[in-house]
Write a protein that holds these residues in place. Structure first.
Motif, PDB file in Angstrom:
ATOM      1  N   PHE A 132      18.134  20.463  22.917  1.00 16.93           N
ATOM      2  CA  PHE A 132      17.270  19.827  23.155  1.00 16.93           C
ATOM      3  C   PHE A 132      18.277  18.369  23.995  1.00 16.93           C
ATOM      4  O   PHE A 132      17.021  17.753  23.986  1.00 16.93           O
ATOM      5  N   SER A 133      19.035  18.789  24.962  1.00 17.26           N
ATOM      6  CA  SER A 133      19.451  17.870  25.605  1.00 17.26           C
ATOM      7  C   SER A 133      19.082  18.386  27.141  1.00 17.26           C
ATOM      8  O   SER A 133      19.624  16.853  27.982  1.00 17.26           O
ATOM      9  N   CYS A 175       6.466  25.865  22.132  1.00 17.50           N
ATOM     10  CA  CYS A 175       7.214  25.207  21.103  1.00 17.50           C
ATOM     11  C   CYS A 175       8.812  25.721  20.920  1.00 17.50           C
ATOM     12  O   CYS A 175       9.159  26.794  22.024  1.00 17.50           O
ATOM     13  N   SER A 176       9.553  25.172  20.500  1.00 15.77           N
ATOM     14  CA  SER A 176      11.167  26.556  19.892  1.00 15.77           C
ATOM     15  C   SER A 176      10.982  27.143  19.256  1.00 15.77           C
ATOM     16  O   SER A 176       9.331  27.793  18.548  1.00 15.77           O
ATOM     17  N   LEU A 177      11.781  28.672  19.299  1.00 12.91           N
ATOM     18  CA  LEU A 177      12.116  29.046  19.226  1.00 12.91           C
ATOM     19  C   LEU A 177      12.173  29.247  17.106  1.00 12.91           C
ATOM     20  O   LEU A 177      11.051  30.205  16.336  1.00 12.91           O
ATOM     21  N   TYR A 178      12.679  28.313  16.722  1.00 18.34           N
ATOM     22  CA  TYR A 178      12.680  28.218  15.011  1.00 18.34           C
ATOM     23  C   TYR A 178      11.443  27.881  14.466  1.00 18.34           C
ATOM     24  O   TYR A 178      10.491  28.011  13.364  1.00 18.34           O
ATOM     25  N   MET A 179      10.468  26.963  15.541  1.00 18.46           N
ATOM     26  CA  MET A 179       9.149  26.718  14.472  1.00 18.46           C
ATOM     27  C   MET A 179       7.756  28.172  15.193  1.00 18.46           C
ATOM     28  O   MET A 179       7.118  28.124  14.052  1.00 18.46           O
ATOM     29  N   LYS A 180       8.405  29.227  15.538  1.00 16.68           N
ATOM     30  CA  LYS A 180       7.584  30.262  15.681  1.00 16.68           C
ATOM     31  C   LYS A 180       8.023  30.935  14.995  1.00 16.68           C
ATOM     32  O   LYS A 180       7.279  31.765  14.043  1.00 16.68           O
ATOM     33  N   ARG A 227       9.993  19.535  24.834  1.00 22.12           N
ATOM     34  CA  ARG A 227       9.783  20.452  23.851  1.00 22.12           C
ATOM     35  C   ARG A 227       9.630  19.909  22.008  1.00 22.12           C
ATOM     36  O   ARG A 227       8.902  21.093  21.546  1.00 22.12           O
ATOM     37  N   LEU A 228      10.254  18.487  21.251  1.00 21.85           N
ATOM     38  CA  LEU A 228      10.167  18.140  20.725  1.00 21.85           C
ATOM     39  C   LEU A 228       8.420  17.802  20.046  1.00 21.85           C
ATOM     40  O   LEU A 228       8.197  18.332  19.719  1.00 21.85           O
ATOM     41  N   ALA A 229       7.799  17.703  21.147  1.00 25.49           N
ATOM     42  CA  ALA A 229       6.671  16.645  21.136  1.00 25.49           C
ATOM     43  C   ALA A 229       5.809  18.163  20.646  1.00 25.49           C
ATOM     44  O   ALA A 229       5.169  18.147  20.115  1.00 25.49           O
ATOM     45  N   GLN A 268       2.683  22.014  17.054  1.00 22.88           N
ATOM     46  CA  GLN A 268       3.164  23.087  16.505  1.00 22.88           C
ATOM     47  C   GLN A 268       3.005  23.008  15.089  1.00 22.88           C
ATOM     48  O   GLN A 268       2.319  23.605  13.846  1.00 22.88           O
ATOM     49  N   MET A 269       3.661  21.913  14.533  1.00 30.81           N
ATOM     50  CA  MET A 269       4.092  21.747  12.676  1.00 30.81           C
ATOM     51  C   MET A 269       2.597  21.609  12.639  1.00 30.81           C
ATOM     52  O   MET A 269       2.189  22.262  11.313  1.00 30.81           O
TER      53      MET A 269
END
Length: 684
Positions: free
Chosen positions: A484-485, A498-503, A558-560, A565-566
């Motif tokens: 995320f840097s 969204c990120s892979l972990y969220m999917k 991406r975190l937003a 997506q959460m």
């Protein structure tokens, strides 16, 4: 010396003490036998006394029959003047006792219950009950018992009336209360003695009759609520009459003043407990039914236990089928609704529980609270037995918590057990909440057993819930494996996937709800359990998002996107995401914090009220130089906010020492903001 001949009447001989005095005067201390004039006078006096006694007896009988206190008081005054008040009262009450005993024997006479109206065959031949005419026998029995209750009620009313007149009537000359004349020398009052004899006679004769006839015994035990209803109705009628009698005599309506029936302190006392405050006449009446109540409750418990023991035998591994569970629920509903089985009509096997309107139509309004409580306790024991049997069926091995493959056999069995517990819980809840079906003490007894059902359901599903929660946490933690840097890849196109972990998280939760939780019928119960998982998932997401270091502008975007997506990820775990309360508001508020300045965040009203200070302080670490290191301890090991702030304080102090060690001239701009926020959180 001569005697005037005349015909005596009650009116002319109301002050009949002169008869006793004249007879005693003529014969006192002197043998006057053989003197014709004296003998004629004595004979006349005896005849006059006998005539007065006969008229007084007829007047007393008539007055008691029509409940006329004036006539009863007049007759009692005559007997008092004749000196035979106590003997007369004893004879009258004894006659009622004898009549009631004869009535009881007649009501329970097997010949009278089984003899047809127009018998065929030899006269006097009794037809014993057989399976073919049991219904007719019981119908005749209850008709006879209803008549018996009417007879007992009528006799008790007359004795009550007599007792009340005795309590209020006084001799106009001596002012002696007649009841004192009856109970002197320690003798109990007539109503207490009469009622004690009636209740003991009922107990003795019922016992004798049921010992001699198994048909009577089966009727009393099997249809005990009917018998108790007759007793309750008898007691209610007696209490109503007692209240109306006291009111009538207290007001003095229709009572001649010459009878000297005056108000006394006993006007407000219960006639049954006059002088016997520790005596419970209603309990004395119902004590005669104790053997039949005990037998009825024993059979009730057996009827309740039998279908469960049949469906869930010792060592069995199969949960009850729908039809088997319906049978168990019907049995509990019948007993808890205070219905003997003989009063129920057959229902279609698909009916889960009898509708409340059907229960009310089956004439169960007159419920005895004590019996209803006892039957409800039996129903509660039945629910507890079902819980014990169901717990033995549960799979507790590792396969019950797996969330990788399809449902295992053990998991399917657990689902079936929980569904059966849920249906039983719903049935009992319907009985408890049904207006007019369950009295409050009985409802409390049934409600208490539902707690055990809820606890067992929770413990049965807990391994699966814990496994799902652990898997969600494991997926969320993988966000630290992503980068995320980085900066924004394309400022002109801010839409970031969204990120892979969220999917992975979204796919896992959707699969779990479809493969495991959709089989449960207790939807509300499951949502109550999975909502806590959703709340913890959001809290974990925010906590670990605040720990990300370093966090670039691209990472913020991406975190937003992950925040949005959460909401979609946890949606299957609850009815509405907005129902999740504080965690949902935290998730909504965390997204804009990503782009706000540190000063604005620290002064926000959300600090402390919505976000714990420790969470925002961890988020500030992402904006600090590498020299200001984050605490390394795992936060779940320190659930207390005070402990977490203490760990952060240690990290800040270590940073200060490091700056001083290298002889730095100033701290990072974020440090004073963090120190101020730390002090704010510690002061709460």
């Amino acid at each position: 010396m001569y005697i005037v001949q005349y015909s005596p009447t009650i009116d002319t001989f109301l002050p009949v003490k002169s008869l006793n005095w004249r007879q005693d005067y003529l014969s006192q201390g002197v043998d006057l036998s053989g003197i014709e004039v004296i003998e004629n006078d004595l004979l006349l006096i005896s005849r006059a006394r006998l005539e007065v006694e006969n008229q007084a007896k007829r007047l007393l009988e008539q007055g008691m029959e029509i409940q006329n206190p004036t006539q009863v008081g007049t007759a009692l005054q005559v007997f008092y003047n004749l000196g035979s008040l106590r003997e007369t009262i004893s004879s009258v009450v004894g006659g009622y006792r004898t009549t009631i005993k004869d009535n009881i024997n007649s009501a329970l006479d097997i010949k009278g219950l089984t003899q047809p109206t127009n018998p065929r065959g030899a006269p006097g031949r009794a037809v014993l009950p057989t399976p073919g005419n049991t219904a007719a026998f019981r119908a005749a029995l209850w008709t006879h018992l209803e008549k018996l209750m009417d007879q007992i009620c009528a006799a008790c009313r007359q004795v009550q009336h007599l007792q009340k007149v005795l309590l209020k009537k006084r001799d106009p000359v001596t002012h002696v209360c007649f009841i004192d004349e009856i109970i002197k020398d320690g003798q109990p009052d007539i109503l207490y003695t009469f009622w004690t004899d009636v209740t003991s006679t009922l107990s003795e004769e019922f016992h004798r009759a049921t010992e001699a006839s198994s048909f009577l015994k089966q009727a009393f035990e099997g249809e005990y609520p009917k018998l108790l209803r007759l007793y309750n109705e008898l007691w209610r009628r007696l209490q109503q009459y007692s209240a109306s009698l006291q009111g009538a005599l207290t007001s003095g309506a229709g009572i001649e003043a010459s009878l000297d029936i005056s108000a006394t302190e006993s006007d407000t006392q219960d006639l049954f407990t006059h002088g016997k405050q520790d005596y419970n006449p209603e309990k004395a009446l119902k004590d005669s039914l104790q053997p039949y109540e005990a037998a009825y409750l024993s059979k009730s418990l057996s009827r309740l236990f039998d279908p469960i023991n049949l469906v869930l035998p010792m060592g069995g591994r199969n949960p009850p089928s729908n039809d088997e569970l319906d049978s168990i629920i019907k049995t509990i509903s019948r007993q808890a609704a205070y219905l003997p089985d003989v009063c129920l009509t057959e229902r279609h096997h698909s009916d889960t529980i009898p509708p409340l309107d059907v229960m009310l139509e089956l004439n169960v309004a007159s419920v005895d609270p004590n019996l209803a409580l006892a039957v409800s306790k039996n129903a509660a024991k039945t629910v507890q037995l079902f819980c014990v049997k169901s717990e033995q069926l549960l799979c507790t091995q590792g396969e019950c918590s797996q969330v990788i493959g399809p449902l295992t056999e053990g998991q399917r069995r657990n689902v079936a057990v929980i569904n059966s517990l849920y249906r039983l819980q719903q049935a009992v809840n319907k009985i408890v909440s049904g207006s007019g079906v369950c009295v409050p003490p009985a409802a409390e007894a049934l409600s208490s057993c539902l707690e055990a059902v809820q606890v067992l359901m929770s413990s049965a599903v807990q391994p699966l819930l814990q496994s799902v929660s652990d898997s969600i946490e494991a997926i969320i933690i993988t966000l630290h494996q992503e980068d995320f840097s980085g900066p924004l890849s394309n400022p002109d196109k801010p839409d970031v996937p969204c990120s892979l972990y969220m999917k992975e998280l979204q796919g896992f939760i959707s699969r779990v709800m479809a493969d495991y939780f959709r089989h449960f019928q207790c939807v509300d119960f499951i949502y109550e359990s999975t909502e806590s998982i959703a709340q913890r998932a959001i809290e974990l997401f925010i906590r670990h998002s605040s720990l990300l270091r370093p966090l670039g502008e691209g990472g913020k975007m991406r975190l937003a996107a992950d925040c949005a997506q959460m909401e979609l990820a946890v949606a299957p775990l609850c009815r509405r995401v907005s129902d999740l309360g504080k965690p949902y508001r935290m998730l909504r508020s965390f997204r804009p914090l990503l782009f706000q300045s540190s000063e604005l965040i620290s002064s926000s009203l959300a600090v402390g009220e919505l976000f714990p200070c420790s969470t925002l302080l961890h988020f500030f670490f992402t904006r600090a130089p590498p020299e200001l290191k984050s605490p390394h301890q795992w936060l779940d090991d320190h659930p207390s906010e005070r402990d977490r702030l203490s760990l952060i304080r240690g990290a800040l102090e270590a940073y200060v020492q490091a700056v001083r060690a290298r002889q730095g001239k100033e701290f990072a701009p974020i440090y004073p903001i963090m120190l101020q926020l730390l002090q704010r959180g510690s002061s709460v």
